[in-house]
Design a protein around this motif. Structure first.
Motif, short mmCIF file in Angstrom:
data_model
loop_
_atom_site.label_atom_id
_atom_site.label_comp_id
_atom_site.label_asym_id
_atom_site.label_seq_id
_atom_site.Cartn_x
_atom_site.Cartn_y
_atom_site.Cartn_z
N ASP A 165 -42.62 55.71 25.58
CA ASP A 165 -42.06 54.50 24.99
C ASP A 165 -41.23 53.70 25.99
OD1 ASP A 165 -43.07 54.94 22.34
OD2 ASP A 165 -41.61 56.54 22.15
N LEU A 166 -41.29 54.08 27.28
CA LEU A 166 -40.55 53.33 28.28
C LEU A 166 -41.16 51.94 28.47
CD1 LEU A 166 -39.98 56.05 31.02
CD2 LEU A 166 -38.26 55.05 29.54
N LEU A 167 -40.31 50.98 28.71
CA LEU A 167 -40.78 49.65 29.06
C LEU A 167 -41.08 49.59 30.55
CD1 LEU A 167 -39.52 48.94 26.25
CD2 LEU A 167 -38.93 46.72 27.23
N VAL A 168 -42.09 48.83 30.91
CA VAL A 168 -42.38 48.61 32.32
C VAL A 168 -42.15 47.14 32.63
CG1 VAL A 168 -43.99 50.52 32.62
CG2 VAL A 168 -44.83 48.32 31.81
N ARG A 169 -41.72 46.93 33.85
CA ARG A 169 -41.42 45.58 34.31
C ARG A 169 -42.54 45.15 35.26
NH1 ARG A 169 -36.96 46.86 36.16
NH2 ARG A 169 -37.67 47.43 38.24
N ALA A 170 -43.23 44.07 34.92
CA ALA A 170 -44.28 43.53 35.76
C ALA A 170 -43.70 42.37 36.58
CB ALA A 170 -45.46 43.05 34.93
N VAL A 171 -43.94 42.40 37.88
CA VAL A 171 -43.40 41.36 38.77
C VAL A 171 -44.54 40.84 39.65
CG1 VAL A 171 -41.82 40.87 40.68
CG2 VAL A 171 -41.08 42.32 38.78
N TYR A 172 -44.58 39.52 39.79
CA TYR A 172 -45.57 38.85 40.64
C TYR A 172 -44.81 37.91 41.57
CZ TYR A 172 -49.50 35.82 41.96
OH TYR A 172 -50.42 35.10 42.66
N THR A 173 -45.20 37.90 42.84
CA THR A 173 -44.56 36.99 43.79
C THR A 173 -45.62 36.19 44.53
OG1 THR A 173 -44.56 38.66 45.56
CG2 THR A 173 -42.60 38.54 44.16
N ASP A 174 -45.30 34.94 44.82
CA ASP A 174 -46.15 34.12 45.67
C ASP A 174 -45.69 34.32 47.11
OD1 ASP A 174 -48.07 31.88 46.24
OD2 ASP A 174 -46.19 30.97 46.94
N HIS A 175 -46.60 34.77 47.97
CA HIS A 175 -46.20 35.18 49.31
C HIS A 175 -45.63 34.02 50.13
CE1 HIS A 175 -46.89 36.57 53.55
NE2 HIS A 175 -46.36 37.66 53.03
N ALA A 176 -46.18 32.84 50.01
CA ALA A 176 -45.74 31.72 50.84
C ALA A 176 -44.36 31.21 50.41
CB ALA A 176 -46.76 30.59 50.80
N SER A 177 -44.20 30.93 49.13
CA SER A 177 -42.94 30.34 48.66
C SER A 177 -41.91 31.40 48.28
CB SER A 177 -43.22 29.45 47.44
OG SER A 177 -43.70 30.23 46.35
N GLY A 178 -42.35 32.61 47.96
CA GLY A 178 -41.43 33.65 47.50
C GLY A 178 -41.09 33.55 46.04
N ALA A 179 -41.76 32.66 45.27
CA ALA A 179 -41.48 32.51 43.85
C ALA A 179 -41.77 33.81 43.11
CB ALA A 179 -42.31 31.38 43.27
N ILE A 180 -40.95 34.10 42.09
CA ILE A 180 -41.02 35.36 41.35
C ILE A 180 -41.34 35.07 39.89
CG2 ILE A 180 -39.74 37.41 40.64
CD1 ILE A 180 -37.97 37.04 43.10
N ALA A 206 -38.59 42.07 45.15
CA ALA A 206 -38.43 41.28 43.93
C ALA A 206 -38.12 42.17 42.74
CB ALA A 206 -39.69 40.46 43.68
N GLN A 207 -38.70 43.37 42.70
CA GLN A 207 -38.35 44.33 41.65
C GLN A 207 -36.85 44.61 41.66
OE1 GLN A 207 -40.07 45.53 39.24
NE2 GLN A 207 -42.22 45.83 39.80
N ASN A 208 -36.31 44.78 42.85
CA ASN A 208 -34.87 45.04 42.97
C ASN A 208 -34.06 43.83 42.51
OD1 ASN A 208 -32.47 46.54 44.01
ND2 ASN A 208 -32.45 44.88 45.51
N LEU A 209 -34.53 42.62 42.85
CA LEU A 209 -33.82 41.41 42.43
C LEU A 209 -33.81 41.27 40.91
CD1 LEU A 209 -35.16 38.86 45.09
CD2 LEU A 209 -32.92 39.98 45.05
#
Length: 595
Positions: free
Chosen positions: A184-199, A282-285
């Protein structure tokens, strides 16, 4: 102290053999023992730098352990690392390899560790991070990085989202509590754009699954709006997605979905998380910037909908206000530098959600080199694969819809050498009003066109050429046909089909003692004849050689019990033998039978 210093100076200048007397005089003057005085004089010589430098040993720098042996010791220790700890101690590694006759001598562990460090072979030195090369991308949406990580929340049976207690309830000495909430743990999905660094980030229940990965990727590619309804940057179909070795990213549904949208997927090598360091950071951020604030919210007010709304709110805040150290702009400003040709607008969410259920389906190639495929709500169509190299009838291929060129499909063929799936775009077969392929040869006009040779055809030909080979070499097509028509045995004379059986060496088995079985052969009682019937048979068999005295003799011997049939036959045989040998008659003699 001056006496000691003077004695040290004199001893340094005295010749060999006269130094002991100097120490003895100083000891007598000070009233100390010779041993104590010698110690004081030696220490003073060291302080006054009167001692001659120690001569370097002639074998200094040499060791009894070779370079290969040091590498072996280092490898044995390094390959037992677990959880940042060396499981095999240096002492145990030396003992193990020495007893296994892999080391020529046994040195002390301390000396071996010194040698390992001198040569850069110590496991701690080998555990240093590998060198990393900084990579670049040409524009926003060129490369995206994606990752899942466990969140600090879990769902209770009542549906509440509560935070894990890392200090006690769910970890320390209470593993059963942690096991209870694992699913029942929640997972955090993170996506980043490599050029701009957008999260971009969202939360999911159910773990790192292909379904969650697909839903998240669709959401990332779709343009979002803020709370005021304004369209926000950071959307569109990326050209490449770079991930770790997570099972969700290796799932066929995820890979094929990306292939259908012309997204190249790549996974870094195992245990090389720094390759996707941007999304790992980004996961850490997200964990520190967003999840740390959840501690101050009412647990009963946290729902999945609110949690993802907060994640999107934090995402717009971070991307819109925080400047990136690399390019000095906010992430949204950097992403807005994207050019029209670089921004591929994603299909609608309805189309994307329909893709996984109608794509990446396995199809078997028919004998006429075709497959059929049906897109949801569009009916079934046939696709001709005869000109795709590497395919044979009954081969399995992957078929996916091309959302940008429907009704064309992409057919995936597994490369036998690399194992990679090579995709080909194929148009549907055009049919006439009778349902025939408009490109098919016309039977009425006698038009015929052979199908291209398939890999299976080529393999069959090669096998047949070897099976019916002659002394001149592999058989030709004509020789193969002639041999098969004559029903010749394949591989005749090329090998012994019983070679393995003849080469078998059976062991010598010791005879085993046993117990005699109590069963005995059944006794068969011969048929008995009356004396008169027996005499009749004997007279008929012997003719003139019959002796009338036989009746009396049989009556006396067998009487009313009857004459055994075999006894009568034996009497006939004996009389015949006597007659053939011209032996004179000397009376009757009983042969065989029983009383």
């Amino acid at each position: 102290m001056e006496i000691i210093h003077q004695a040290a100076r004199e001893r340094a200048e005295a010749p060999f053999g006269a130094r002991g007397a100097i120490v003895e005089r100083a000891a007598a003057t000070l009233g100390l023992s010779v041993q104590r005085t010698h110690t004081l004089v030696t220490e003073a010589s060291r302080v006054l730098r009167l001692q001659a430098p120690r001569q370097r040993r002639s074998d200094a720098g040499n060791t009894a352990v070779s370079e290969e042996e040091l590498i072996l010791i280092s490898g044995a220790m390094a390959n037992t690392r677990r959880a940042g700890k060396w499981m095999l101690a240096c002492t145990d590694a030396i003992d193990m390899l020495y007893e296994a006759k892999k080391l020529s001598t046994r040195l002390s562990p301390g000396r071996v560790c010194v040698l390992l460090r001198e040569r850069g072979l110590h496991p701690e030195q080998l555990a240093a991070p590998r060198t990393a090369t900084q990579m670049r991308s040409d524009h926003p949406n060129a490369v995206g990085e994606m990752d899942f990580s466990v969140c600090v929340l879990y769902r209770t049976p009542k549906g509440e989202l509560l935070m894990l207690d890392p200090e006690g309830e769910h970890y320390k000495n209470k593993l059963e509590n942690y096991t209870r909430v694992m699913n029942d743990l929640l997972v955090r999905a993170v996506y980043t754009d490599h050029a701009s660094g957008a999260i971009a980030t969202r939360f999911y229940l159910g773990g790192e699954t292909a379904e969650n990965a697909l839903d998240f990727l669709m959401w990332v590619m779709t343009q979002r709006v803020d709370s005021n309804g304004r369209a926000m940057p950071f959307h569109g179909v990326p050209f490449k997605i770079y991930t770790d070795q997570g099972s969700a990213f290796k799932a066929a549904s995820f890979v094929n979905f990306c292939a259908a949208l012309d997204i190249k997927t790549e996974r870094h090598k195992p245990r090389n998380s720094q390759a996707t360091g941007q999304v790992e950071n980004a996961q850490n951020l997200v964990e520190r910037g967003l999840e740390s604030r959840l501690r101050f919210l009412d647990p009963e007010s946290i729902t999945m909908q609110r949690l993802n709304s907060l994640a999107e709110l934090w995402m717009h805040h971070w991307n819109g206000t925080k400047k990136h150290r690399r390019h000095g702009m906010s992430r949204y400003v950097a992403w807005n530098l994207i050019q029209p040709a670089e921004l591929r607008i994603a299909p609608t969410m309805e189309i994307m959600r329909a893709l996984p259920s109608t794509m990446a389906q396995k199809r078997q190639v028919t004998s006429d080199m075709r497959v059929s495929f049906a897109f949801k709500g569009q009916g079934s169509k046939e696709y001709d694969l005869r000109y795709i190299s590497g395919l044979s009838p009954k081969d399995q291929v992957y078929v996916t819809v091309n959302p940008f060129a429907f009704p064309a499909v992409r057919v995936g063929v597994t490369d036998m050498e690399t194992g990679e799936i090579v995709w080909h775009q194929v148009e549907p077969v055009q049919k006439d009003r009778f349902g025939f392929d408009v490109q098919a040869p016309n039977l009425g006009t006698g038009e015929f066109r052979a199908m291209p040779a398939t890999p299976a055809d080529e393999r069959r030909q090669a096998i047949a050429a070897q099976a019916y080979a002659t002394e001149a070499g592999p058989a030709t097509a004509q020789q193969i046909e002639a041999a098969q028509r004559a029903k010749a045995a394949p591989y005749l004379g090329q090998f012994d089909p019983l070679a393995d059986i003849k080469a078998t060496q059976l062991p010598t088995y010791l005879p085993r003692k046993g117990v005699q079985h109590a069963a005995a052969a059944p006794t068969v009682e011969a048929v008995r004849l009356s004396v008169a019937e027996a005499c009749k048979r004997i007279r008929l068999a012997l003719g003139e050689a019959y002796d009338p005295g036989v009746y009396a003799w049989l009556t006396e011997r067998y009487g009313s019990d009857g004459v055994p049939e075999d006894a009568a036959q034996a009497l006939i045989d004996s009389r015949r033998q006597a007659a053939s040998a011209d032996v004179p008659k000397t009376g009757l003699r009983a042969v065989g039978g029983g009383a």
